[in-house]
Design an enzyme around this catalytic site. Sequence first.
Site, PDB file in Angstrom:
ATOM      1  N   LYS A 256       0.881  -1.082  -0.150  1.00 57.61           N
ATOM      2  CA  LYS A 256      -0.320   0.178   0.179  1.00 57.61           C
ATOM      3  C   LYS A 256       0.564   1.099   0.124  1.00 57.61           C
ATOM      4  O   LYS A 256       1.703   1.331   1.184  1.00 57.61           O
ATOM      5  CB  LYS A 256      -0.800   0.143   0.678  1.00 57.61           C
ATOM      6  CG  LYS A 256      -1.838   1.205   1.563  1.00 57.61           C
ATOM      7  CD  LYS A 256      -2.413   0.837   3.041  1.00 57.61           C
ATOM      8  CE  LYS A 256      -3.566   2.172   3.094  1.00 57.61           C
ATOM      9  NZ  LYS A 256      -3.991   2.469   4.000  1.00 57.61           N
ATOM     10  N   ASP A 261      -3.234  10.034   3.629  1.00 57.32           N
ATOM     11  CA  ASP A 261      -3.969   9.482   4.157  1.00 57.32           C
ATOM     12  C   ASP A 261      -4.744  10.823   5.175  1.00 57.32           C
ATOM     13  O   ASP A 261      -4.746  10.760   6.257  1.00 57.32           O
ATOM     14  CB  ASP A 261      -4.188   7.815   5.024  1.00 57.32           C
ATOM     15  CG  ASP A 261      -5.721   7.876   4.940  1.00 57.32           C
ATOM     16  OD1 ASP A 261      -6.695   7.973   4.528  1.00 57.32           O
ATOM     17  OD2 ASP A 261      -5.937   6.611   5.464  1.00 57.32           O
ATOM     18  N   LYS A 268     -10.782  12.332   8.719  1.00 54.75           N
ATOM     19  CA  LYS A 268     -10.292  11.678  10.096  1.00 54.75           C
ATOM     20  C   LYS A 268     -10.158  12.722  11.204  1.00 54.75           C
ATOM     21  O   LYS A 268     -10.207  13.340  10.440  1.00 54.75           O
ATOM     22  CB  LYS A 268      -8.557  11.501   9.788  1.00 54.75           C
ATOM     23  CG  LYS A 268      -8.597   9.847   9.329  1.00 54.75           C
ATOM     24  CD  LYS A 268      -7.097   9.904   8.396  1.00 54.75           C
ATOM     25  CE  LYS A 268      -6.708   8.186   8.303  1.00 54.75           C
ATOM     26  NZ  LYS A 268      -7.657   7.575   9.248  1.00 54.75           N
ATOM     27  N   ASP A 279       1.269   5.931   5.984  1.00 52.43           N
ATOM     28  CA  ASP A 279       0.284   5.196   5.452  1.00 52.43           C
ATOM     29  C   ASP A 279       0.656   4.362   3.881  1.00 52.43           C
ATOM     30  O   ASP A 279       0.317   4.349   3.514  1.00 52.43           O
ATOM     31  CB  ASP A 279      -1.079   6.052   4.924  1.00 52.43           C
ATOM     32  CG  ASP A 279      -2.267   5.189   5.225  1.00 52.43           C
ATOM     33  OD1 ASP A 279      -1.706   3.712   5.630  1.00 52.43           O
ATOM     34  OD2 ASP A 279      -3.410   5.474   4.375  1.00 52.43           O
ATOM     35  N   ASP A 338     -12.620   6.496   3.486  1.00 45.96           N
ATOM     36  CA  ASP A 338     -11.127   6.847   4.517  1.00 45.96           C
ATOM     37  C   ASP A 338     -10.403   4.797   4.603  1.00 45.96           C
ATOM     38  O   ASP A 338      -9.541   4.729   5.298  1.00 45.96           O
ATOM     39  CB  ASP A 338     -11.777   6.793   5.769  1.00 45.96           C
ATOM     40  CG  ASP A 338     -10.031   6.939   7.156  1.00 45.96           C
ATOM     41  OD1 ASP A 338      -9.322   7.171   6.289  1.00 45.96           O
ATOM     42  OD2 ASP A 338      -9.781   7.521   8.324  1.00 45.96           O
ATOM     43  N   GLU A 340      -9.478   3.011   2.372  1.00 45.81           N
ATOM     44  CA  GLU A 340      -9.168   3.457   1.001  1.00 45.81           C
ATOM     45  C   GLU A 340      -8.019   2.331   0.435  1.00 45.81           C
ATOM     46  O   GLU A 340      -8.088   1.686  -0.602  1.00 45.81           O
ATOM     47  CB  GLU A 340      -8.808   4.907   0.616  1.00 45.81           C
ATOM     48  CG  GLU A 340      -7.233   4.847   1.387  1.00 45.81           C
ATOM     49  CD  GLU A 340      -6.617   4.608   2.812  1.00 45.81           C
ATOM     50  OE1 GLU A 340      -7.651   5.464   3.159  1.00 45.81           O
ATOM     51  OE2 GLU A 340      -5.638   4.634   3.105  1.00 45.81           O
ATOM     52  N   ARG A 342      -8.057  -0.843   1.124  1.00 43.23           N
ATOM     53  CA  ARG A 342      -8.049  -1.874   0.537  1.00 43.23           C
ATOM     54  C   ARG A 342      -8.896  -1.535  -1.207  1.00 43.23           C
ATOM     55  O   ARG A 342      -8.627  -2.478  -1.444  1.00 43.23           O
ATOM     56  CB  ARG A 342      -8.749  -3.004   1.493  1.00 43.23           C
ATOM     57  CG  ARG A 342     -10.491  -1.550   1.679  1.00 43.23           C
ATOM     58  CD  ARG A 342     -10.895  -2.036   3.034  1.00 43.23           C
ATOM     59  NE  ARG A 342     -10.557  -1.309   3.566  1.00 43.23           N
ATOM     60  CZ  ARG A 342     -11.251  -1.542   5.167  1.00 43.23           C
ATOM     61  NH1 ARG A 342     -12.421  -2.431   4.845  1.00 43.23           N
ATOM     62  NH2 ARG A 342     -10.473  -1.235   6.167  1.00 43.23           N
TER      63      ARG A 342
HETATM   64  N1  BES Z   1      -4.602   4.301   7.216  1.00 43.10           N
HETATM   65  C1  BES Z   1      -5.989   3.447   8.119  1.00 43.10           C
HETATM   66  C2  BES Z   1      -5.056   3.037   8.993  1.00 43.10           C
HETATM   67  C3  BES Z   1      -4.443   3.457  10.559  1.00 43.10           C
HETATM   68  C4  BES Z   1      -5.137   3.979  10.882  1.00 43.10           C
HETATM   69  C5  BES Z   1      -3.228   2.779   9.634  1.00 43.10           C
HETATM   70  C6  BES Z   1      -4.113   3.483  12.684  1.00 43.10           C
HETATM   71  C7  BES Z   1      -2.277   3.550  10.936  1.00 43.10           C
HETATM   72  C8  BES Z   1      -3.107   4.273  12.131  1.00 43.10           C
HETATM   73  C9  BES Z   1      -6.632   3.389   7.055  1.00 43.10           C
HETATM   74  O1  BES Z   1      -6.493   3.865   5.556  1.00 43.10           O
HETATM   75  C10 BES Z   1      -8.177   3.906   7.573  1.00 43.10           C
HETATM   76  O2  BES Z   1      -8.691   4.758   7.526  1.00 43.10           O
HETATM   77  N2  BES Z   1      -8.790   2.508   7.650  1.00 43.10           N
HETATM   78  C11 BES Z   1     -10.191   2.984   8.424  1.00 43.10           C
HETATM   79  C12 BES Z   1     -10.910   2.046   8.074  1.00 43.10           C
HETATM   80  C13 BES Z   1     -12.169   2.477   8.250  1.00 43.10           C
HETATM   81  C14 BES Z   1     -13.094   3.634   7.564  1.00 43.10           C
HETATM   82  C15 BES Z   1     -13.472   0.905   8.357  1.00 43.10           C
HETATM   83  C16 BES Z   1      -9.348   2.781   9.938  1.00 43.10           C
HETATM   84  O3  BES Z   1      -8.765   1.973  10.745  1.00 43.10           O
HETATM   85  O4  BES Z   1     -10.753   3.273  10.870  1.00 43.10           O
HETATM   86 ZN    ZN Z   2      -4.301   4.408   4.776  1.00 43.29          ZN
HETATM   87 ZN    ZN Z   3      -8.103   5.189   5.740  1.00 44.83          ZN
END
Ligand code: BES
Ligand code: ZN
Ligand code: ZN
Length: 490
Positions: A256, A261, A268, A279, A338, A340, A342
Amino acid sequence: MSNLKKVTVTDSNLTKIKSDFLAVGLFEDGSLTGIGSQVDKSLKGAVKKAFDLKDLKGKEEETQLFYNGADRYLVVGLGKKEKFDPVAMRKAGGTVAKFAVSRKFDKVAAESFGNENDALFTQALAEGLILGSYQFDGYKTGKEDKIFPLKTAVILDGNRTGARQGSINAASVCYARDIENHPGNVVTPSYLAKAAGDIAREGGMKLTVFDRDKIEKIGMGGLAGVASGSDEPPKFILLEYYGGKKGEKPVALVGKGLTFDSGGISIKPATNMDEMKYDMCGAGVVLGVMKAVAQLKPKKNIVAAIPSTENLSGGRAVKPGDILTAYNGKTIEVLNTDAEGRLILADGLSYVCKHHDPEFIFDFATLTGAVVIALGHVCSGIMGTDEKLIKEVKESSLRTGEKVWEFPLWQEYRDQVKSKIADVRNIGEPRQAGTIAAGAFLEAFVKKGTPWVHFDIAGTAYGMKENPYLPKHGATGETIRLVLDVLANR
Ligand code: BES
Ligand code: ZN
Ligand code: ZN
């Protein structure tokens, strides 16, 4: 920005070694390793005396400098003798390197701590020395902020093959840490593409980079969708290394490469949003592995795919409810912009499955906050489709000390990412098993029958507790050594 580049070995005697100090090992039972007793004799038993007085205990991470005229000896604690393994050896190497840097010594020598000419132990010691020497001097401009680099390290009676493997492994991890530590306004998708180009040149690999037009044209709807909210040009980066037999299925690595992000329209919160420059650490892992491959030149075929973009909320940004079509033709209902990572990995996984029919696939992603809730900054979450491959990953994890924990990928979780109006949706049930839901989503883009392991590195790519071979803060480069170990043991 600074790390020891390589570790050499020598079998020359004590008098010929040019270094600021020689490190000798001490176990908790008071025994000294290798030439330690010889050294202690020259010190008139000072080490033994210090141990008897309990000023030195032989515990891990302990250091004490001794002087014999102008010669310095660093006694390093190695912990319990019966537990001393390559993981402890790596820590000892890191301890030596961090001691040297903190005291501004730039040339170190270490004995083999009782494991003379052992490839695995020498490899671990070399890795520790290099990883522990890593410093990112960031962007401070003051003179007093200048870092002090470790310049040379030599292992007495070490194993040459081990020193080479360890040097390449660890220098590649440092290379990845650098890329990962730079901020999002420096490390853009174009920067990652350029880094891949440098690796391709070094390793005789083929580089392909798709730009926004091409990404849209060939139907990488996930990557195109996420990229639509940002003016920064997205890239789909492909590195192909052919060191194996012609026609032999390649190993595929997918990372990734989200260079920032913000969450997109599902934005966020402001607190700690800066951390989302990390990220792209999945891409960092893939580049780190390929950097090592460029030098090790294994007899294997390996392809690496990095979908890369920012996730912002510009006027054309993807919106909750939008439906995207991934490269394999599956439709995705985007319920949270968010989630994203995946979406872009869907295209990366589909692409390598369609064009490379891999022997197996590893993907790496800072994918979910949920994995940090579940496992903290201690281990990476893994899941996959092939028990044998997962077993190999766990074995490499034990050897490298890069911890992993497996989550189940059961039908119930696949059901959670089914969409009412598209093939899949990009989130599972609210506040439930978020890491597994992400894995179940990714599985939909892996060709049936292709062994695949997903690494959720959101908790390990940065923010881990400092140890002798991990920096105080910033990117860790975790899982690169694990992958190199899997490749070396196949
Ligand atoms: N990049 C984030 C995941 C992340 C969170 C990495 C904290 C490092 C530290 C990812 O893209 C994300 O935002 N995932 C969301 C998914 C949710 C919306 C289903 C998450 O984990 O909150
Ligand atoms: Zn992310
Ligand atoms: Zn995200």
